[in-house]
Scaffold this active site. Structure first.
Site, PDB file in Angstrom:
ATOM      1  N   THR A  53       0.812  -1.223   0.000  1.00 21.79           N
ATOM      2  CA  THR A  53       0.000   0.000   0.000  1.00 21.79           C
ATOM      3  C   THR A  53       0.844   1.271   0.000  1.00 21.79           C
ATOM      4  O   THR A  53       1.956   1.292   0.522  1.00 21.79           O
ATOM      5  CB  THR A  53      -0.947   0.012   1.237  1.00 21.79           C
ATOM      6  OG1 THR A  53      -1.657  -1.200   1.296  1.00 21.79           O
ATOM      7  CG2 THR A  53      -1.928   1.151   1.199  1.00 21.79           C
ATOM      8  N   ASP A  87      -8.680  -2.652   3.688  1.00 21.30           N
ATOM      9  CA  ASP A  87      -8.939  -1.434   4.466  1.00 21.30           C
ATOM     10  C   ASP A  87      -8.902  -0.154   3.629  1.00 21.30           C
ATOM     11  O   ASP A  87      -9.494   0.860   4.009  1.00 21.30           O
ATOM     12  CB  ASP A  87      -7.908  -1.306   5.587  1.00 21.30           C
ATOM     13  CG  ASP A  87      -6.485  -1.271   5.031  1.00 21.30           C
ATOM     14  OD1 ASP A  87      -6.064  -2.266   4.397  1.00 21.30           O
ATOM     15  OD2 ASP A  87      -5.801  -0.247   5.210  1.00 21.30           O
TER      16      ASP A  87
HETATM   17  N1  GLY Z   1      -3.555  -2.570   3.371  1.00 21.45           N
HETATM   18  C1  GLY Z   1      -3.994  -3.029   2.135  1.00 21.45           C
HETATM   19  C2  GLY Z   1      -4.771  -4.240   2.142  1.00 21.45           C
HETATM   20  O1  GLY Z   1      -4.672  -5.072   3.028  1.00 21.45           O
HETATM   21  O2  GLY Z   1      -5.542  -4.413   1.233  1.00 21.45           O
END
Ligand code: GLY
Length: 305
Positions: free
Chosen positions: A171, A202
């Site tokens: 991310t 998330d």
């Molecule tokens: N933090 C990104 C995901 O788990 O999709």
């Protein structure tokens, strides 16, 4: 007041870090974002432009560098939030846009919805004339084939356990405060390698992967399921609203998160409306950086050599 922008390249073990490329990418994102943030610019423009640079780098897990799901396809999530207006926009499981963060911004600006998912979101990107994603990179496909050969395959592969084991970076995102004290957050991801097709993390969910209000903005990175369970960014922003500094709020929200989800799961960057900022993570590394309109720039969170 001075404007401030923070960016991060993802929390993880960063076993295969190319230090120079990561630093150059972070600096490029910071400098590009600052130009959009200052003058006639705004916090939301700064956060989105910086995140777009990270998506376009090809070396991070977002945009053209996105990892692939169990079926070998890219599907991405992204979100933006303007703390001044309280408006958010997000997209989930999109495959078409090269820059999902731009589509999330369009959802915020052009609709009265918050989250649009799947093929209708892809259709919106097409209709808006957004640039098309080129498909998974050769590097990502090579890794995918290696994992499948090693037997990491479905239908119920524990992809986030796998992400921890393999040390895949995760991310990208940015938070900003502009000269008027308005804060904003932007986040974008390819999700978790070998995730079940259709899985949403998330980064599409306000309060989990991103959040902003009149007090502060925060963006999270890490294992999405754990970040949704702890509502990590809402927790960090609430701590600033209660009077803590941004750096204490970042640390305390990750400590609380770790008590729920364990170590090696997440990181967060936070900026407050008075220009205070901080970052914290419970993983081996989370490359991040800051830039200010009065000429300061710093990079931190790289793994020890
Ligand atoms: N933090 C990104 C995901 O788990 O999709």
């Amino acid at each position: 007041m001075r404007s401030v922008l923070l960016v991060h390249a993802g929390a993880g073990t960063w076993k295969y870090l190319d230090r120079e490329s990561i630093i150059a990418t972070l600096e490029n994102a910071l400098e590009t974002g600052l130009r959009a943030l200052t003058g006639e610019g705004s916090a939301i423009a700064g956060a989105v432009e910086a995140t777009k640079v990270l998506e376009d780098s090809g070396i991070l897990n977002a945009g053209i560098g996105s990892v692939v799901d169990l079926s070998g396809h890219v599907s991405m999530d992204a979100g933006v939030m303007d703390g001044y207006t309280g408006r958010a926009g997000a997209v989930a499981s999109v495959t078409y846009p090269r820059n999902p963060v731009v589509l999330a911004l369009k959802v915020m600006e052009l609709t009265d919805h918050i989250l649009i998912a799947g093929s209708p979101a892809d259709d919106l990107a097409r209709r808006l004339g957004l640039e098309k994603h080129p498909g998974p990179s050769q590097k990502v496909l090579k890794r995918y084939k290696e994992y499948i050969m090693k037997g990491y395959s479905g239908p119920y592969v524990k992809s986030y356990e796998l992400a921890k084991k393999l040390g895949i970076g995760d991310t990208v995102g940015a938070v900003a405060v502009d000269s008027k004290g308005r804060v904003a957050a932007a986040v974008s991801t390819g999700g978790v390698m070998l995730k079940f097709p259709g899985r949403v993390g998330d980064s599409a969910i306000p309060g989990a992967g991103f959040y902003a209000n009149r007090a502060a903005a925060a963006v999270a990175t890490g294992i999405g399921e754990t970040i949704i369970e702890s509502f990590l960014t809402l927790s960090a922003v609430n701590l600033v609203a209660e009077g803590l500094s941004a750096s204490t709020a970042a640390k305390m929200s990750i400590m609380k998160h770790t008590s729920i989800s364990g170590p090696d799961t997440a990181g967060v960057i936070v900026v407050s409306s008075d220009g205070d900022f901080g970052a914290f993570f419970n993983t081996n590394a989370m490359p991040w950086g800051y830039i200010t309109s009065d000429g300061k720039l710093g990079i931190s969170g790289l793994p020890k050599k």
